[in-house]
Design a protein around this motif. Structure first.
Motif, PDB file in Angstrom:
ATOM      1  N   SER A   1      63.779  46.709  28.102  1.00 50.54           N
ATOM      2  CA  SER A   1      63.512  46.930  29.840  1.00 50.54           C
ATOM      3  C   SER A   1      64.896  47.527  30.778  1.00 50.54           C
ATOM      4  N   PHE A   2      65.789  47.553  29.689  1.00 49.70           N
ATOM      5  CA  PHE A   2      67.307  48.334  30.112  1.00 49.70           C
ATOM      6  C   PHE A   2      67.415  50.424  29.672  1.00 49.70           C
ATOM      7  N   LYS A   3      66.226  50.263  28.627  1.00 45.01           N
ATOM      8  CA  LYS A   3      66.595  51.418  28.194  1.00 45.01           C
ATOM      9  C   LYS A   3      66.309  52.889  28.912  1.00 45.01           C
ATOM     10  N   ASN A   4      65.515  52.557  30.793  1.00 50.27           N
ATOM     11  CA  ASN A   4      66.205  53.895  30.778  1.00 50.27           C
ATOM     12  C   ASN A   4      67.625  53.358  31.826  1.00 50.27           C
ATOM     13  N   ALA A   5      68.056  53.012  31.855  1.00 47.42           N
ATOM     14  CA  ALA A   5      69.139  52.603  32.707  1.00 47.42           C
ATOM     15  C   ALA A   5      70.044  53.492  33.507  1.00 47.42           C
ATOM     16  N   GLY A   6      70.197  53.798  34.378  1.00 47.45           N
ATOM     17  CA  GLY A   6      70.862  55.464  34.851  1.00 47.45           C
ATOM     18  C   GLY A   6      70.110  56.727  34.466  1.00 47.45           C
ATOM     19  N   LYS A   7      68.794  56.428  34.932  1.00 51.61           N
ATOM     20  CA  LYS A   7      67.978  57.298  34.963  1.00 51.61           C
ATOM     21  C   LYS A   7      67.951  58.297  36.467  1.00 51.61           C
ATOM     22  N   ASN A   8      67.387  57.348  37.833  1.00 52.14           N
ATOM     23  CA  ASN A   8      67.892  58.063  38.902  1.00 52.14           C
ATOM     24  C   ASN A   8      68.152  57.316  39.442  1.00 52.14           C
ATOM     25  N   PRO A   9      69.494  57.190  39.363  1.00 51.21           N
ATOM     26  CA  PRO A   9      70.729  56.193  39.882  1.00 51.21           C
ATOM     27  C   PRO A   9      70.106  56.225  41.901  1.00 51.21           C
ATOM     28  N   THR A  10      70.064  54.688  42.027  1.00 58.50           N
ATOM     29  CA  THR A  10      70.366  54.344  43.573  1.00 58.50           C
ATOM     30  C   THR A  10      72.040  55.033  44.652  1.00 58.50           C
ATOM     31  N   LYS A  11      71.757  56.038  45.054  1.00 62.53           N
ATOM     32  CA  LYS A  11      72.660  56.869  46.000  1.00 62.53           C
ATOM     33  C   LYS A  11      72.577  55.584  47.486  1.00 62.53           C
ATOM     34  N   THR A  12      73.070  55.187  47.375  1.00 64.54           N
ATOM     35  CA  THR A  12      73.372  54.393  49.406  1.00 64.54           C
ATOM     36  C   THR A  12      73.785  55.287  50.075  1.00 64.54           C
TER      37      THR A  12
ATOM     38  N   GLU B   1      72.725  37.117  37.792  1.00 66.59           N
ATOM     39  CA  GLU B   1      71.741  37.044  36.340  1.00 66.59           C
ATOM     40  C   GLU B   1      72.134  38.337  35.599  1.00 66.59           C
ATOM     41  N   ILE B   2      72.880  39.006  35.703  1.00 72.98           N
ATOM     42  CA  ILE B   2      72.597  40.703  34.743  1.00 72.98           C
ATOM     43  C   ILE B   2      74.188  41.025  34.830  1.00 72.98           C
ATOM     44  N   GLY B   3      74.573  40.621  35.811  1.00 71.20           N
ATOM     45  CA  GLY B   3      76.430  40.124  35.341  1.00 71.20           C
ATOM     46  C   GLY B   3      77.265  41.743  35.820  1.00 71.20           C
ATOM     47  N   ILE B   4      76.489  42.523  36.929  1.00 70.95           N
ATOM     48  CA  ILE B   4      77.120  43.698  36.986  1.00 70.95           C
ATOM     49  C   ILE B   4      77.311  43.677  38.556  1.00 70.95           C
ATOM     50  N   ASP B   5      77.987  44.752  39.228  1.00 69.16           N
ATOM     51  CA  ASP B   5      77.927  44.322  40.560  1.00 69.16           C
ATOM     52  C   ASP B   5      76.469  45.695  41.395  1.00 69.16           C
ATOM     53  N   LEU B   6      76.386  44.850  42.427  1.00 67.60           N
ATOM     54  CA  LEU B   6      75.360  45.537  43.759  1.00 67.60           C
ATOM     55  C   LEU B   6      75.310  46.302  43.532  1.00 67.60           C
ATOM     56  N   VAL B   7      76.687  46.842  43.760  1.00 68.51           N
ATOM     57  CA  VAL B   7      76.331  48.789  44.233  1.00 68.51           C
ATOM     58  C   VAL B   7      75.874  49.101  42.838  1.00 68.51           C
ATOM     59  N   SER B   8      76.220  49.140  41.933  1.00 73.75           N
ATOM     60  CA  SER B   8      76.626  49.535  40.670  1.00 73.75           C
ATOM     61  C   SER B   8      74.645  49.577  40.090  1.00 73.75           C
ATOM     62  N   LEU B   9      74.390  47.957  40.272  1.00 71.25           N
ATOM     63  CA  LEU B   9      72.955  47.828  40.140  1.00 71.25           C
ATOM     64  C   LEU B   9      71.468  48.357  40.788  1.00 71.25           C
ATOM     65  N   GLY B  10      72.338  49.196  42.147  1.00 65.37           N
ATOM     66  CA  GLY B  10      71.456  49.921  43.174  1.00 65.37           C
ATOM     67  C   GLY B  10      70.520  49.408  43.395  1.00 65.37           C
ATOM     68  N   LEU B  11      70.943  47.573  44.287  1.00 66.70           N
ATOM     69  CA  LEU B  11      70.763  46.993  45.043  1.00 66.70           C
ATOM     70  C   LEU B  11      71.126  47.190  46.761  1.00 66.70           C
ATOM     71  N   VAL B  12      71.431  48.171  46.897  1.00 64.62           N
ATOM     72  CA  VAL B  12      72.209  48.429  47.574  1.00 64.62           C
ATOM     73  C   VAL B  12      71.362  50.000  48.284  1.00 64.62           C
ATOM     74  N   TYR B  13      70.422  50.044  49.503  1.00 70.02           N
ATOM     75  CA  TYR B  13      69.852  51.131  50.066  1.00 70.02           C
ATOM     76  C   TYR B  13      70.834  51.795  51.138  1.00 70.02           C
ATOM     77  N   LYS B  14      71.226  51.145  51.312  1.00 71.18           N
ATOM     78  CA  LYS B  14      71.898  51.509  53.022  1.00 71.18           C
ATOM     79  C   LYS B  14      73.261  50.261  53.600  1.00 71.18           C
ATOM     80  N   VAL B  15      73.318  50.730  53.914  1.00 67.39           N
ATOM     81  CA  VAL B  15      74.793  50.485  55.131  1.00 67.39           C
ATOM     82  C   VAL B  15      74.979  51.108  56.623  1.00 67.39           C
ATOM     83  N   GLU B  16      74.850  50.488  57.337  1.00 64.39           N
ATOM     84  CA  GLU B  16      74.984  50.947  58.944  1.00 64.39           C
ATOM     85  C   GLU B  16      76.088  50.382  59.091  1.00 64.39           C
ATOM     86  N   ILE B  17      76.772  51.386  60.254  1.00 61.31           N
ATOM     87  CA  ILE B  17      77.343  50.109  61.181  1.00 61.31           C
ATOM     88  C   ILE B  17      77.381  50.894  62.372  1.00 61.31           C
ATOM     89  N   ASP B  18      77.452  49.443  63.166  1.00 58.26           N
ATOM     90  CA  ASP B  18      76.881  50.137  64.893  1.00 58.26           C
ATOM     91  C   ASP B  18      78.321  50.331  65.878  1.00 58.26           C
TER      92      ASP B  18
END
Length: 131
Positions: free
Chosen positions: A9-20, A47-64
């Motif tokens: 399941s990790f063989k394709n890791a990093g192929k299309n990284p999420t840009k926040t 669960e995975i042991g790496i940070d949220l941003v590097s994992l690609g979990l953060v799609y957007k940060v908005e500041i009002d």
């Protein structure tokens, strides 16, 4: 001795990284959004042991205009039971940085190992994944 092989399941890791994406009304707030993103990169997914941003979990940060952060994030699976735990970690990390924050959880698009950044792939390798 060779490193253990990564799960398939990790063989394709990093192929299309999420840009926040960063959204803010002015440069001062964009700088604050980048600071929030830096703070989020200090939070390790339990669960995975790496940070949220590097994992690609953060799609957007908005500041009002009131320096409130609206975070658009996902989880590795819609059934992940850790959203409350992750929100508590975020609250701790952002204390004193923004006046308030809110997490908008989304599963569109669904997270994939391809979302992991190159830094995340390196973190996985450091943990012994044979990627």
């Amino acid at each position: 001795m060779t490193a253990p092989s990564a799960p398939s399941s990790f063989k394709n890791a990093g192929k299309n990284p999420t840009k926040t994406r960063i959204a803010a009304p002015d440069e001062e707030k964009r700088a604050l959004a980048r600071k929030v993103l830096d703070k989020l990169s200090e939070i390790i997914d339990p669960e995975i042991g790496i940070d949220l941003v590097s994992l690609g979990l953060v799609y957007k940060v908005e500041i009002d205009e009131l320096e409130r952060a609206i975070l658009t994030m996902t989880l590795t699976t819609p059934l992940c039971p850790l959203s409350d735990s992750i929100e508590n970690e975020i609250a701790h990390a952002l204390w004193g940085t923004v006046s308030q924050f809110k997490v908008d959880w989304t599963f569109s698009p669904l997270w994939s190992v391809e979302n992991i950044s190159q830094e995340g792939v390196e973190q996985l390798r450091a943990l012994g994944a044979g990627i």
